[in-house]
Design an enzyme around this catalytic site. Structure first.
Site, short mmCIF file in Angstrom:
data_model
loop_
_atom_site.label_atom_id
_atom_site.label_comp_id
_atom_site.label_asym_id
_atom_site.label_seq_id
_atom_site.Cartn_x
_atom_site.Cartn_y
_atom_site.Cartn_z
N PRO A 2 0.69 -1.21 0.00
CA PRO A 2 -0.01 -0.03 0.00
C PRO A 2 0.88 1.26 -0.24
CG PRO A 2 -0.72 -1.39 1.63
CD PRO A 2 0.77 -1.90 1.26
N GLU A 3 0.76 2.09 -0.91
CA GLU A 3 1.24 3.27 -1.23
C GLU A 3 0.04 4.19 -0.53
OE1 GLU A 3 3.25 4.08 -4.67
OE2 GLU A 3 3.33 2.03 -4.96
N HIS A 102 -2.98 -15.47 8.40
CA HIS A 102 -2.18 -14.10 8.05
C HIS A 102 -3.16 -13.08 8.84
CE1 HIS A 102 0.01 -16.29 5.31
NE2 HIS A 102 -0.75 -16.47 4.57
N ARG A 120 3.01 -10.97 4.67
CA ARG A 120 4.57 -10.78 4.82
C ARG A 120 4.90 -10.35 6.32
NH1 ARG A 120 7.07 -8.33 -0.72
NH2 ARG A 120 9.07 -8.93 0.38
N ARG A 164 19.99 17.70 -2.48
CA ARG A 164 20.39 16.11 -2.42
C ARG A 164 21.22 15.65 -3.83
NH1 ARG A 164 16.91 12.27 0.52
NH2 ARG A 164 16.31 13.78 2.01
#
Length: 284
Positions: A2-3, A102, A120, A164
């Site tokens: 999920p973003e 899960h 996971r 950066r």
DNA sequence: ATGGGTACCTGTCTGC
DNA sequence: TGCAGACAGGTACCCA
């Protein structure tokens, strides 16, 4: 998984339904990324507030426990900070069966059973006394501004990126310049703004940063509208899959023709993650 | 201080 | 069919 869009879609599907509800029982499955930090039974008897999102984290506020509703324990208000990791999803259903292998966190409430499923187990459920108290504060401290925050401008993005030397792909993924975009939406936003993912942050002009921010917002907004992306696991709070993956212009399309120029979409690996882009349409 | 690599864990798909 | 290896939406942490 999920973003930001998937997390936001999850929040939208839960906030109204949970608000004001009471926790009647709570249970943990296998260990997640971090321990809850308090006995799971201490969540019982609390009233849920309005679920909020910060980056890819969700915050479920919980009142101080009321002895009449559930367990006897006293306690202070606080909440749980949730993260869905790579494969997590939250589901609220009236009649849930027995927990599967899960299902690692469950709140049985008078609004239904709230269940975190995460094969996971990169996800997390952590108790915190407040959003601005540790451990929540420490976890959220490193996050950059929200992409839809109106105080985030192309000018400000340019100022941050000019400090950066990493690639723009790595910087966006890191989430400390802007939160929310993960591997899918970074590839998509860079394509839509015509920027090569290998470009160094400090070489991006201000107009290009402007365009990048617009593309990022448009991509994330479209994804939220479409219910996010489902590559394999993701389901929203109602158990529905997302549809953005069918609209992706480059992600997962290695070798297929670019919709703009017809050249083959390329896949490269940056920081151990796949990046998809069009070498013709995306320039340094 | 910044940047890169590693680790966490399970499931699925590919190619031999 | 079996099996090894690659790969998958994230991110905190360690080391250079």
């Amino acid at each position: 998984m999920p973003e930001l869009p998937e997390v936001e879609v999850t929040r939208q599907g839960l906030a109204d339904r949970l608000e004001g509800g009471w926790v009647r029982a709570a249970r943990l499955g296998k260990p997640l990324r971090w321990p809850l930090g308090v006995p799971v039974d201490s969540l019982v008897g609390r009233q849920m507030g309005v679920m909020q999102r910060r980056g890819k984290y969700l915050w479920l506020p919980l009142s101080a426990p009321q002895a009449a509703v559930g367990a006897a324990a006293a306690g202070e208000p606080g909440g749980v900070l949730l993260h869905l990791g790579m494969s997590g999803s939250l589901n609220l259903s009236a009649s849930a069966g027995a927990a599967g292998p899960h299902d690692h966190f469950e709140l049985d409430t008078d609004r239904g059973l709230l269940r975190l499923t995460d094969p996971r187990r990169f996800g997390a459920v952590v108790w915190s006394d407040a959003l601005d108290a540790d451990p929540a504060a420490r976890l959220l401290a490193r996050l950059g501004p929200e992409p839809f925050d109106t105080s985030l401008t192309g000018l400000r993005l340019h100022a941050m990126l000019s400090q950066r030397r990493t690639t723009i792909k790595a910087a966006l993924l890191a989430g400390d310049v802007v939160v929310g975009a993960g591997n899918i939406y970074v590839s998509e936003a860079l394509f839509r703004s015509g920027i090569d993912p290998r470009q160094r942050c400090d070489r991006l002009s201000r107009p290009r940063c402007e365009r990048l921010l617009q593309a990022l917002r448009a991509t994330l907004a479209q994804a939220i509208t479409l219910g996010g992306s489902t590559l394999r696991d993701f389901k929203d709070a109602h158990g529905t899959s997302g549809a953005f993956q069918d609209q992706a212009l480059v992600y997962g399309r290695e070798g297929q023709p670019c919709g703009q120029c017809g050249q083959a979409v390329r896949r490269i690996v940056q920081a151990q993650r796949s990046t998809y882009f069009c070498p013709h349409c995306q320039r340094r």
